[in-house]
Design a protein around this motif. Structure first.
Motif, PDB file in Angstrom:
ATOM      1  N   VAL A  74       2.231  -0.662  11.575  1.00  0.00           N
ATOM      2  CA  VAL A  74       0.894  -0.778  12.170  1.00  0.00           C
ATOM      3  C   VAL A  74       0.824  -0.225  13.586  1.00  0.00           C
ATOM      4  CG1 VAL A  74       0.221  -2.707  10.700  1.00  0.00           C
ATOM      5  CG2 VAL A  74       1.218  -3.175  12.940  1.00  0.00           C
ATOM      6  N   LEU A  75       1.976  -0.075  14.237  1.00  0.00           N
ATOM      7  CA  LEU A  75       1.965   0.446  15.605  1.00  0.00           C
ATOM      8  C   LEU A  75       2.298   1.933  15.698  1.00  0.00           C
ATOM      9  CD1 LEU A  75       3.586  -2.520  17.551  1.00  0.00           C
ATOM     10  CD2 LEU A  75       1.165  -1.963  17.281  1.00  0.00           C
ATOM     11  N   SER A  76       2.666   2.549  14.575  1.00  0.00           N
ATOM     12  CA  SER A  76       3.020   3.968  14.612  1.00  0.00           C
ATOM     13  C   SER A  76       1.792   4.831  14.324  1.00  0.00           C
ATOM     14  CB  SER A  76       4.115   4.261  13.588  1.00  0.00           C
ATOM     15  OG  SER A  76       3.634   4.055  12.278  1.00  0.00           O
ATOM     16  N   ASP A  77       1.927   6.108  14.631  1.00  0.00           N
ATOM     17  CA  ASP A  77       0.872   7.070  14.325  1.00  0.00           C
ATOM     18  C   ASP A  77       0.812   7.304  12.815  1.00  0.00           C
ATOM     19  OD1 ASP A  77       0.214   7.447  16.997  1.00  0.00           O
ATOM     20  OD2 ASP A  77       1.584   9.130  17.243  1.00  0.00           O
ATOM     21  N   PHE A  78      -0.303   7.806  12.364  1.00  0.00           N
ATOM     22  CA  PHE A  78      -0.436   8.180  10.962  1.00  0.00           C
ATOM     23  C   PHE A  78       0.389   9.435  10.699  1.00  0.00           C
ATOM     24  CE2 PHE A  78      -4.256   5.640  11.549  1.00  0.00           C
ATOM     25  CZ  PHE A  78      -4.272   4.883  10.392  1.00  0.00           C
ATOM     26  N   HIS A  79       0.881   9.566   9.475  1.00  0.00           N
ATOM     27  CA  HIS A  79       1.597  10.765   9.064  1.00  0.00           C
ATOM     28  C   HIS A  79       0.584  11.855   8.718  1.00  0.00           C
ATOM     29  CE1 HIS A  79       5.486   8.775   8.904  1.00  0.00           C
ATOM     30  NE2 HIS A  79       4.887   7.760   8.319  1.00  0.00           N
ATOM     31  N   LYS A  80       1.026  13.103   8.764  1.00  0.00           N
ATOM     32  CA  LYS A  80       0.151  14.224   8.416  1.00  0.00           C
ATOM     33  C   LYS A  80      -0.441  14.060   7.022  1.00  0.00           C
ATOM     34  CE  LYS A  80       1.847  18.004  11.240  1.00  0.00           C
ATOM     35  NZ  LYS A  80       2.431  19.350  11.220  1.00  0.00           N
ATOM     36  N   ALA A  81       0.345  13.536   6.098  1.00  0.00           N
ATOM     37  CA  ALA A  81      -0.128  13.358   4.716  1.00  0.00           C
ATOM     38  C   ALA A  81      -1.302  12.384   4.636  1.00  0.00           C
ATOM     39  CB  ALA A  81       1.016  12.876   3.827  1.00  0.00           C
ATOM     40  N   ASP A  82      -1.418  11.479   5.607  1.00  0.00           N
ATOM     41  CA  ASP A  82      -2.505  10.503   5.614  1.00  0.00           C
ATOM     42  C   ASP A  82      -3.853  11.136   5.949  1.00  0.00           C
ATOM     43  OD1 ASP A  82      -0.899   8.266   4.982  1.00  0.00           O
ATOM     44  OD2 ASP A  82      -0.315   8.056   7.094  1.00  0.00           O
ATOM     45  N   SER A 122      -0.158   4.208  -5.464  1.00  0.00           N
ATOM     46  CA  SER A 122       0.952   3.636  -6.211  1.00  0.00           C
ATOM     47  C   SER A 122       1.829   2.850  -5.258  1.00  0.00           C
ATOM     48  CB  SER A 122       1.772   4.740  -6.871  1.00  0.00           C
ATOM     49  OG  SER A 122       3.018   4.240  -7.294  1.00  0.00           O
ATOM     50  N   PRO A 123       1.842   1.501  -5.357  1.00  0.00           N
ATOM     51  CA  PRO A 123       2.709   0.717  -4.476  1.00  0.00           C
ATOM     52  C   PRO A 123       4.176   1.127  -4.596  1.00  0.00           C
ATOM     53  CG  PRO A 123       1.177  -0.707  -5.627  1.00  0.00           C
ATOM     54  CD  PRO A 123       1.045   0.660  -6.228  1.00  0.00           C
ATOM     55  N   ARG A 124       4.602   1.479  -5.808  1.00  0.00           N
ATOM     56  CA  ARG A 124       5.991   1.893  -6.011  1.00  0.00           C
ATOM     57  C   ARG A 124       6.283   3.173  -5.229  1.00  0.00           C
ATOM     58  NH1 ARG A 124       8.021   2.327 -12.002  1.00  0.00           N
ATOM     59  NH2 ARG A 124       6.750   0.464 -11.893  1.00  0.00           N
ATOM     60  N   GLN A 125       5.361   4.143  -5.303  1.00  0.00           N
ATOM     61  CA  GLN A 125       5.557   5.395  -4.572  1.00  0.00           C
ATOM     62  C   GLN A 125       5.542   5.154  -3.071  1.00  0.00           C
ATOM     63  OE1 GLN A 125       6.277   8.463  -5.964  1.00  0.00           O
ATOM     64  NE2 GLN A 125       6.704   9.017  -3.866  1.00  0.00           N
ATOM     65  N   ALA A 126       4.666   4.269  -2.607  1.00  0.00           N
ATOM     66  CA  ALA A 126       4.607   3.962  -1.184  1.00  0.00           C
ATOM     67  C   ALA A 126       5.913   3.347  -0.708  1.00  0.00           C
ATOM     68  CB  ALA A 126       3.447   3.023  -0.892  1.00  0.00           C
ATOM     69  N   ALA A 127       6.474   2.448  -1.486  1.00  0.00           N
ATOM     70  CA  ALA A 127       7.750   1.831  -1.114  1.00  0.00           C
ATOM     71  C   ALA A 127       8.865   2.868  -1.069  1.00  0.00           C
ATOM     72  CB  ALA A 127       8.091   0.710  -2.094  1.00  0.00           C
ATOM     73  N   GLN A 128       8.865   3.800  -2.032  1.00  0.00           N
ATOM     74  CA  GLN A 128       9.875   4.857  -2.026  1.00  0.00           C
ATOM     75  C   GLN A 128       9.716   5.762  -0.811  1.00  0.00           C
ATOM     76  OE1 GLN A 128       9.159   6.655  -5.844  1.00  0.00           O
ATOM     77  NE2 GLN A 128      10.463   5.192  -6.938  1.00  0.00           N
ATOM     78  N   ASN A 129       8.470   6.101  -0.463  1.00  0.00           N
ATOM     79  CA  ASN A 129       8.214   6.927   0.705  1.00  0.00           C
ATOM     80  C   ASN A 129       8.647   6.208   1.976  1.00  0.00           C
ATOM     81  OD1 ASN A 129       7.148   8.856  -0.983  1.00  0.00           O
ATOM     82  ND2 ASN A 129       5.028   8.438  -0.449  1.00  0.00           N
ATOM     83  N   ALA A 130       8.364   4.913   2.074  1.00  0.00           N
ATOM     84  CA  ALA A 130       8.755   4.134   3.250  1.00  0.00           C
ATOM     85  C   ALA A 130      10.266   4.093   3.371  1.00  0.00           C
ATOM     86  CB  ALA A 130       8.172   2.730   3.170  1.00  0.00           C
ATOM     87  N   ALA A 131      10.960   3.947   2.247  1.00  0.00           N
ATOM     88  CA  ALA A 131      12.427   3.898   2.279  1.00  0.00           C
ATOM     89  C   ALA A 131      13.015   5.221   2.764  1.00  0.00           C
ATOM     90  CB  ALA A 131      12.959   3.549   0.890  1.00  0.00           C
ATOM     91  N   ARG A 132      12.306   6.323   2.486  1.00  0.00           N
ATOM     92  CA  ARG A 132      12.770   7.641   2.933  1.00  0.00           C
ATOM     93  C   ARG A 132      12.269   7.985   4.334  1.00  0.00           C
ATOM     94  NH1 ARG A 132      11.080   9.385  -2.437  1.00  0.00           N
ATOM     95  NH2 ARG A 132       9.284  10.309  -1.409  1.00  0.00           N
ATOM     96  N   GLY A 133      11.468   7.081   4.925  1.00  0.00           N
ATOM     97  CA  GLY A 133      10.946   7.324   6.261  1.00  0.00           C
ATOM     98  C   GLY A 133       9.781   8.272   6.313  1.00  0.00           C
ATOM     99  N   GLU A 134       9.068   8.402   5.202  1.00  0.00           N
ATOM    100  CA  GLU A 134       7.905   9.312   5.156  1.00  0.00           C
ATOM    101  C   GLU A 134       6.640   8.586   5.509  1.00  0.00           C
ATOM    102  OE1 GLU A 134       7.740  11.235   1.348  1.00  0.00           O
ATOM    103  OE2 GLU A 134       9.804  11.843   1.487  1.00  0.00           O
TER     104      GLU A 134
END
Length: 134
Positions: A74-82, A122-134
């Motif tokens: 919540v404190l970081s900037d949005f990613h380009k993909a957002d 997709s919550p699953r995809q979001a969790a995978q992206n978060a784990a990869r730091g995306e």
């Protein structure tokens, strides 16, 4: 906010607070009046000063998947993909504002979502992206 509301003699029900909401998927938008802070520190502060009966424009940013990641999320900037959902949602929030100013929160919410439908999430995809730091 509370000082400005008192100075201009604005009732809490006439105040609209726009804030991020991790309990809504990215790009989702909901209007709500009253309620608790749900862990949102800015909302908690406003409740302590205004009471709980102000209107909330809740803009979904999604949950990072793990509780220990919430603070940084919540404190970081949005990613380009957002940008694919963020910019349309912000434009829709502004374009539909006359409905909110008229007090028609249901119509405002519907119009924002019509102008900027939330992406499939997709919550699953979001969790995978978060784990990869995306």
């Amino acid at each position: 906010v509370a000082e400005a509301a008192r100075f201009y003699k604005v009732q809490p029900s006439e105040v609209i607070v726009f804030h991020d909401e991790i309990d809504l998927a990215p790009g989702r938008f909901r209007m709500k009046t009253g309620g608790g802070a749900a862990g949102q520190n800015g909302v908690r502060s406003l409740i302590s000063q205004l009471g709980a009966d102000f209107r909330r424009a809740r803009m979904g940013v999604g949950h990072p998947g793990e509780p220990q990641l919430v603070h940084a999320h919540v404190l970081s900037d949005f990613h380009k993909a957002d940008r694919t959902w963020l910019e349309p949602m912000l434009n829709a929030v502004a374009d539909a504002l006359p409905f909110a100013l008229a007090g028609d929160d249901d119509r405002y919410q519907a119009e924002v979502m019509r102008l900027a439908p939330a992406p499939k999430f997709s919550p699953r995809q979001a969790a995978q992206n978060a784990a990869r730091g995306e």
